[in-house]
Design a protein around this motif. Structure first.
Motif, PDB file in Angstrom:
ATOM      1  N   PRO A 198       0.571  -1.338  -0.009  1.00  0.00           N
ATOM      2  CA  PRO A 198       0.057  -0.103   0.073  1.00  0.00           C
ATOM      3  C   PRO A 198       0.944   1.094   0.055  1.00  0.00           C
ATOM      4  O   PRO A 198       0.498   2.391  -0.738  1.00  0.00           O
ATOM      5  CB  PRO A 198      -0.735  -0.223   1.207  1.00  0.00           C
ATOM      6  CG  PRO A 198      -1.090  -1.697   1.325  1.00  0.00           C
ATOM      7  CD  PRO A 198       0.147  -2.223   1.091  1.00  0.00           C
TER       8      PRO A 198
ATOM      9  N   LEU B  82      -4.942   1.784   4.311  1.00  0.00           N
ATOM     10  CA  LEU B  82      -5.148   3.180   3.835  1.00  0.00           C
ATOM     11  C   LEU B  82      -4.186   4.230   4.400  1.00  0.00           C
ATOM     12  O   LEU B  82      -3.810   5.323   3.733  1.00  0.00           O
ATOM     13  CB  LEU B  82      -6.724   3.636   4.245  1.00  0.00           C
ATOM     14  CG  LEU B  82      -7.948   3.046   3.433  1.00  0.00           C
ATOM     15  CD1 LEU B  82      -9.218   3.055   4.268  1.00  0.00           C
ATOM     16  CD2 LEU B  82      -7.809   3.273   1.976  1.00  0.00           C
TER      17      LEU B  82
ATOM     18  N   LEU C 107     -10.105   2.426  -0.691  1.00  0.00           N
ATOM     19  CA  LEU C 107      -9.895   1.101  -0.907  1.00  0.00           C
ATOM     20  C   LEU C 107     -11.041   0.310  -1.721  1.00  0.00           C
ATOM     21  O   LEU C 107     -12.324   0.507  -1.168  1.00  0.00           O
ATOM     22  CB  LEU C 107      -9.827   0.621   0.355  1.00  0.00           C
ATOM     23  CG  LEU C 107      -9.609  -0.780   0.613  1.00  0.00           C
ATOM     24  CD1 LEU C 107      -8.060  -1.166   0.376  1.00  0.00           C
ATOM     25  CD2 LEU C 107      -9.550  -1.451   2.184  1.00  0.00           C
TER      26      LEU C 107
ATOM     27  N   ALA D 128      -7.756  -3.008   6.557  1.00  0.00           N
ATOM     28  CA  ALA D 128      -7.861  -2.104   5.579  1.00  0.00           C
ATOM     29  C   ALA D 128      -7.636  -0.526   6.091  1.00  0.00           C
ATOM     30  O   ALA D 128      -7.063   0.091   5.322  1.00  0.00           O
ATOM     31  CB  ALA D 128      -9.652  -1.962   5.410  1.00  0.00           C
TER      32      ALA D 128
ATOM     33  N   LEU E 231      -6.916   1.833  -3.872  1.00  0.00           N
ATOM     34  CA  LEU E 231      -6.149   0.779  -3.858  1.00  0.00           C
ATOM     35  C   LEU E 231      -6.979  -0.541  -4.270  1.00  0.00           C
ATOM     36  O   LEU E 231      -8.049  -0.704  -3.960  1.00  0.00           O
ATOM     37  CB  LEU E 231      -5.949   0.407  -2.343  1.00  0.00           C
ATOM     38  CG  LEU E 231      -4.956   1.639  -1.776  1.00  0.00           C
ATOM     39  CD1 LEU E 231      -4.648   1.315  -0.354  1.00  0.00           C
ATOM     40  CD2 LEU E 231      -3.661   1.712  -2.581  1.00  0.00           C
TER      41      LEU E 231
END
Length: 280
Positions: free
Chosen positions: A228, A258, A271, A254, A245
């Motif tokens: 990420p 982020l 996301l 998650a 993403l």
């Protein structure tokens, strides 16, 4: 500017059908994105589970073209059930069946895939107990290479090679300008290792969608995916307006993903989730 919406008020809509990496989320699907502009409909990638998800959003007969970024299983396997529908569905038969009146020529959507795709599709079908030409007969297949430009209705689709474990292309989708400047633009990074190619290819894009498969770089060997944070870094270098993403497992936190991407990108990061709609 791109944004998450549920309405019809912008020109190009990108709907996430599947965002999983090579192993599907619980109840999820692998790579698949529906791109719609006015009356034109393009399916970008058709991985495991995508065809069923497609049918909840759109009649599969109305898909004008399918574009495949690379020939890994999680990006192509649902071409088999898609081809089965185009071959065996009652509406595709030459004689009336139930409420279907019969059709002289079955609908064959265009299918744009990398060089060598026909051979790969034949092996995939044969290994699955289908006729080797199952996909080829159902679709109008065109093989492309890096640098090619394909026109699908008002959409201009271009390709650029990015490093992965087999030949892979990032995909850029643009709408022709209306005289007041360039039209909306969406860039899909496909699967890739850290690279400069996607930065140059996506420069200034309205919306960039980048994979974020890994919590940290691969332990050893050739790299093939991004973290990420690396996705955020690439989007920042490209000067993208917004970042989504994708290709990320539900097993990866998650909020952490982020935060990592936002810290590197410096702008708004979303996301991908199945059913989400992003517009440019």
């Amino acid at each position: 500017m791109s944004r998450l919406v549920t309405g019809e008020d912008t020109q190009v809509r990108i709907t996430v059908l599947g965002k999983s990496p090579a192993w599907q989320d619980a109840g999820g699907a692998c790579s698949g994105y529906l791109i719609e502009e006015a009356g034109t409909c393009v399916l970008l990638d058709c991985g495991c589970g995508v065809f069923g998800k497609l049918r909840t959003h759109r009649d599969y007969i109305s898909v004008d073209a399918v574009v495949i970024s690379h020939l890994h299983a999680d990006h192509i396997f649902d071409l088999v059930p898609f081809a089965s529908a185009l071959t065996y569905a009652p509406r595709q038969q030459p004689v009336p069946v139930d409420r279907w009146p019969g059709i002289a020529e079955p609908i064959r959507p265009a299918l744009y895939a990398p060089h060598g795709a026909k051979e790969s599709f034949a092996l995939m079908c044969q290994g699955g107990g289908m006729f080797p030409n199952h996909v080829e007969n159902a679709f109008d297949i065109h093989e492309y290479g890096p640098g090619d430009d394909v026109r699908i209705g008002p959409l201009s689709v271009t390709f650029a090679a990015v490093p992965h474990f087999l030949p892979t292309c990032a995909v850029d989708v643009r709408v022709a300008g209306n005289g007041s400047g360039p039209g909306p633009r969406f860039t899909f990074g496909a699967d890739c290792a850290p690279n400069d190619e996607i930065v140059a290819f996506a420069a200034g894009t309205d919306l960039i969608m980048l994979e974020a498969t890994l919590p940290r770089p691969e332990r050893s060997g050739i790299r093939g995916h991004l973290t990420p944070r690396e996705a955020g870094e690439h989007a920042a270098r490209a000067g993208a307006r917004r970042l989504v993403l994708t290709h990320i497992s539900d097993e990866l936190d998650a909020l952490w993903a982020l935060d990592e991407a936002r810290d590197a990108f410096g702008g708004e990061v979303l996301l991908a989730s199945e059913g989400a709609v992003y517009c440019v």
